[in-house]
Design an enzyme around this catalytic site. Structure first.
Site, PDB file in Angstrom:
ATOM      1  N   ARG A  75       0.833  -1.205   0.000  1.00  0.00           N
ATOM      2  CA  ARG A  75       0.000   0.000   0.000  1.00  0.00           C
ATOM      3  C   ARG A  75       0.868   1.255   0.000  1.00  0.00           C
ATOM      4  O   ARG A  75       2.055   1.220   0.311  1.00  0.00           O
ATOM      5  CB  ARG A  75      -0.923   0.025   1.228  1.00  0.00           C
ATOM      6  CG  ARG A  75      -0.157   0.092   2.535  1.00  0.00           C
ATOM      7  CD  ARG A  75      -1.022   0.482   3.715  1.00  0.00           C
ATOM      8  NE  ARG A  75      -0.287   0.350   4.968  1.00  0.00           N
ATOM      9  CZ  ARG A  75       0.596   1.215   5.427  1.00  0.00           C
ATOM     10  NH1 ARG A  75       0.894   2.305   4.730  1.00  0.00           N
ATOM     11  NH2 ARG A  75       1.207   1.010   6.586  1.00  0.00           N
ATOM     12  N   GLY A  77       1.891   5.023   1.576  1.00  0.00           N
ATOM     13  CA  GLY A  77       2.028   5.510   2.942  1.00  0.00           C
ATOM     14  C   GLY A  77       3.218   4.929   3.679  1.00  0.00           C
ATOM     15  O   GLY A  77       4.055   4.226   3.110  1.00  0.00           O
ATOM     16  N   VAL A  79       4.307   4.021   8.070  1.00  0.00           N
ATOM     17  CA  VAL A  79       4.038   3.036   9.118  1.00  0.00           C
ATOM     18  C   VAL A  79       2.677   3.304   9.753  1.00  0.00           C
ATOM     19  O   VAL A  79       2.325   4.451  10.032  1.00  0.00           O
ATOM     20  CB  VAL A  79       5.130   3.096  10.207  1.00  0.00           C
ATOM     21  CG1 VAL A  79       4.770   2.212  11.392  1.00  0.00           C
ATOM     22  CG2 VAL A  79       6.469   2.670   9.626  1.00  0.00           C
ATOM     23  N   ILE A 145      -5.555   6.223   5.486  1.00  0.00           N
ATOM     24  CA  ILE A 145      -5.863   5.650   4.177  1.00  0.00           C
ATOM     25  C   ILE A 145      -4.569   5.364   3.433  1.00  0.00           C
ATOM     26  O   ILE A 145      -3.688   6.218   3.344  1.00  0.00           O
ATOM     27  CB  ILE A 145      -6.749   6.603   3.345  1.00  0.00           C
ATOM     28  CG1 ILE A 145      -8.131   6.735   3.990  1.00  0.00           C
ATOM     29  CG2 ILE A 145      -6.882   6.108   1.895  1.00  0.00           C
ATOM     30  CD1 ILE A 145      -9.042   7.719   3.301  1.00  0.00           C
ATOM     31  N   CYS A 175       2.178   7.062  10.352  1.00  0.00           N
ATOM     32  CA  CYS A 175       2.272   7.553   8.972  1.00  0.00           C
ATOM     33  C   CYS A 175       3.541   8.366   8.734  1.00  0.00           C
ATOM     34  O   CYS A 175       3.638   9.106   7.755  1.00  0.00           O
ATOM     35  CB  CYS A 175       1.037   8.367   8.593  1.00  0.00           C
ATOM     36  SG  CYS A 175      -0.507   7.444   8.782  1.00  0.00           S
TER      37      CYS A 175
END
EC number: 2.3.1.181
Length: 228
Positions: A75, A77, A79, A145, A175
């Site tokens: 995905r 992003g 952590v 997200i 993040c």
């Protein structure tokens, strides 16, 4: 057009990834419709494509003691943490059937929670239009997200802090953002909310925002479709 929706309860991260990949393969082949998986994970840390283990602030020994696994995933992003009380959603949607607009897809994911929080709980949430994905209340993220798109079919998705133990986010730089915090629905409204009620609300708002009817599937029905 409808969205298949299945609430799986608590699922180990690796098992959920296997289910996602199975649905993704069928979606690419047009053998299943757009599908939204809703679930919880046991405590786990995932590292996205832009992530670094440097953003995990505790030792491997500590994580082992706490029985927290770490996965590097595809995905977007950095952590993030998943755990009990957090509603995780994996929308496996075919963007080729719309306009192949990934930014619009992320916008709609955010819109689900912005509308839900305002309509159902009277809380004003917002996007960070200039920098970061997700849904924010003030300076704190309530919905993370991070998606992946292969052959125009999405994987991964969102994590909505409902009754999440926010202390566990101290194990990481969420993040990768050192100047931002995290919050939960429980903290915002000052009480614990029944998790299944939130699941129902998220399903409803997915249908509203994406403009599609819902086909609610039980776990056994989904697994029968997937032949697993």
């Amino acid at each position: 057009m409808c969205i298949n929706v299945c609430y799986l309860g608590e699922v180990e991260y690796q098992e959920a990834l296997f289910i996602q990949e199975r649905i993704w393969a069928l979606r690419v082949e047009k053998k299943i419709g757009d599908t939204l998986l809703l679930l919880e994970h046991p405590p786990v840390i995932t590292i996205g494509r832009r992530g670094s283990k440097k953003n995990i602030l505790v030792s491997d020994e500590f994580l082992k003691k706490m029985d927290v696994k770490v996965f590097e995933v595809s995905r977007g992003g950095d952590v993030t943490y998943h755990g009990p009380g957090q509603l995780v959603g994996y929308p496996i949607f075919d963007l080729a059937l719309t306009d192949r607009d990934i930014k619009k897809f992320v916008y709609l994911l955010e819109e689900v929670f912005i509308r839900l929080l305002k309509d159902q709980f009277g809380k004003e949430a917002h996007r960070d239009e200039n920098k970061y994905t997700g849904v924010w209340v003030g300076n704190d993220k309530i919905v993370a997200i991070g998606i992946a798109v292969k052959k125009w079919v999405t994987m991964h998705g969102f994590a909505f802090n409902v009754n999440t133990n926010l202390e566990h986010f101290s194990w990481i730089v969420p993040c990768g953002l050192k100047d931002r915090g995290v919050t939960s629905l429980e903290r915002l409204i000052g009480s614990t909310i029944r998790f299944e009620d939130v699941v129902d609300k998220v399903q409803t708002y997915f249908g509203k925002v994406f403009g599609k009817s819902l086909n609610i599937l039980g776990k056994e029905k989904l697994f029968d479709l997937l032949k697993i």
